[in-house]
Design a protein around this motif. Structure first.
Motif, mmCIF file in Angstrom:
data_model
loop_
_atom_site.group_PDB
_atom_site.id
_atom_site.type_symbol
_atom_site.label_atom_id
_atom_site.label_comp_id
_atom_site.label_asym_id
_atom_site.label_seq_id
_atom_site.Cartn_x
_atom_site.Cartn_y
_atom_site.Cartn_z
ATOM 1 N N ARG A 84 1.181 -1.138 0.435
ATOM 2 C CA ARG A 84 0.002 0.312 -0.373
ATOM 3 C C ARG A 84 0.774 1.058 0.247
ATOM 4 O O ARG A 84 0.260 2.147 -0.977
ATOM 5 N N LEU A 85 1.869 1.182 0.707
ATOM 6 C CA LEU A 85 2.718 2.585 0.611
ATOM 7 C C LEU A 85 3.554 2.960 -0.673
ATOM 8 O O LEU A 85 3.467 3.691 -0.937
ATOM 9 N N LEU A 126 3.391 5.306 -3.249
ATOM 10 C CA LEU A 126 4.373 6.815 -3.112
ATOM 11 C C LEU A 126 4.560 6.639 -5.024
ATOM 12 O O LEU A 126 5.612 7.309 -5.077
ATOM 13 N N GLY A 127 3.850 6.015 -5.566
ATOM 14 C CA GLY A 127 4.596 5.479 -6.674
ATOM 15 C C GLY A 127 5.514 4.904 -6.897
ATOM 16 O O GLY A 127 5.897 5.307 -8.787
ATOM 17 N N ASP A 128 5.730 4.094 -6.521
ATOM 18 C CA ASP A 128 6.204 3.682 -6.833
ATOM 19 C C ASP A 128 6.402 2.373 -7.451
ATOM 20 O O ASP A 128 5.119 1.500 -6.878
ATOM 21 N N ARG A 166 11.877 2.170 -6.873
ATOM 22 C CA ARG A 166 12.727 2.947 -6.514
ATOM 23 C C ARG A 166 12.828 3.319 -4.705
ATOM 24 O O ARG A 166 14.289 4.019 -4.514
ATOM 25 N N LEU A 167 12.131 3.181 -4.547
ATOM 26 C CA LEU A 167 12.408 3.926 -2.907
ATOM 27 C C LEU A 167 12.206 3.356 -1.837
ATOM 28 O O LEU A 167 12.906 3.162 -0.996
ATOM 29 N N ASP A 200 15.122 4.052 0.467
ATOM 30 C CA ASP A 200 16.562 4.567 -0.256
ATOM 31 C C ASP A 200 16.514 5.535 0.526
ATOM 32 O O ASP A 200 15.698 6.606 0.558
ATOM 33 N N ARG A 201 17.659 6.503 0.059
ATOM 34 C CA ARG A 201 18.357 7.297 1.109
ATOM 35 C C ARG A 201 18.264 8.527 -0.071
ATOM 36 O O ARG A 201 18.339 10.258 0.647
ATOM 37 N N GLY A 202 17.260 8.362 -0.928
ATOM 38 C CA GLY A 202 17.444 9.783 -1.727
ATOM 39 C C GLY A 202 18.855 10.087 -3.115
ATOM 40 O O GLY A 202 18.308 11.129 -3.215
#
Length: 235
Positions: A204-205, A209-211, A217-218, A230-232
């Motif tokens: 759901r997260l 997040l659109g992941d 990616r996140l 991911d730290r970004g």
């Protein structure tokens, strides 16, 4: 260095239960103030600061859900709801109104103490400016408002999802096991296996997040271990 004492407010109209609970908590260094109804509980909460507030659902003068809503509107204090066993609707409503956890009656005093300590540990770990915002890449989490944004867009997260994402963000770059994530999310309404419970929350997260679930990616999967945010650095 010893941690400062824990101060809690117990809003409970059952005088016998309130006395026994307060006596038990006091033995373990938890200073306990008791209010016998919802109105008195709100009044006491306005007079002084508490590390956590325990609220019975069934209260005279003002019910526990109303007390929870009014407290959350003005404070980020950790709230633990005390509910009748089997009253799932009340538990869900309490969580939606901003409660951090719940415990069904009859409960173990030892478990209550453990939950209070866990809530306070997390809360004290968030000390700082009241509007402190944690940033990880393009993700921003406002602890006080319990609000998350990605690229400036607000994410429609539930209380559990926000708690889970905040825990991941505070440990960005570290792999967390499903058991660790379950403790962060506190999904009290989930009775299934740990793996399945966390997988559902993560799924759901990712959607919010659109992941991409296949190539995230996140929020990434580390097979056989758990998940990592991911730290970004590459965002």
């Amino acid at each position: 260095m010893n941690s400062p004492p824990i101060n809690v407010l117990l809003i409970e109209d059952d005088s016998h239960l309130a006395r026994l609970t307060a006596e038990y908590l006091e033995r373990f260094g938890v200073r306990t103030c008791v209010a016998r109804d919802g109105e008195l509980g709100l009044l006491e909460a306005s007079r002084r600061s508490f590390d956590a507030i325990l609220i019975d659902i069934m209260l005279p003068r003002k019910d526990g859900l109303t007390v929870c809503r009014e407290l959350r509107a003005r404070s980020a204090v950790p709230i633990l709801m005390l509910t009748a066993r089997g009253e799932e609707a009340d538990r869900v409503m309490g969580l939606e109104l901003g409660a951090d956890d719940y415990l069904a009656k009859p409960f173990s005093s030892r478990e209550l103490l453990a939950r209070i300590q866990a809530l306070v540990r997390r809360s004290r770990g968030h000390l700082g400016p009241s509007r402190e915002v944690l940033r990880v890449g393009e993700l921003a989490l406002d602890r006080a408002a319990m609000k998350a944004t990605l690229k400036g867009q607000t994410l429609p997260l539930t209380q559990h999802e926000f708690a889970l994402l905040l825990g991941l963000a505070e440990r960005a770059g570290r792999v967390l096991s499903r058991e660790q994530l379950l403790e962060l999310a506190k999904p009290g309404d989930v009775d299934g296996p740990v793996d399945r419970a966390i997988d559902v929350h993560v799924s759901r997260l990712r959607q919010k997040l659109g992941d991409d679930a296949r190539h995230p990616r996140l929020l990434k999967t580390v097979r056989g271990v758990g998940y990592v945010l991911d730290r970004g650095d590459e965002a």
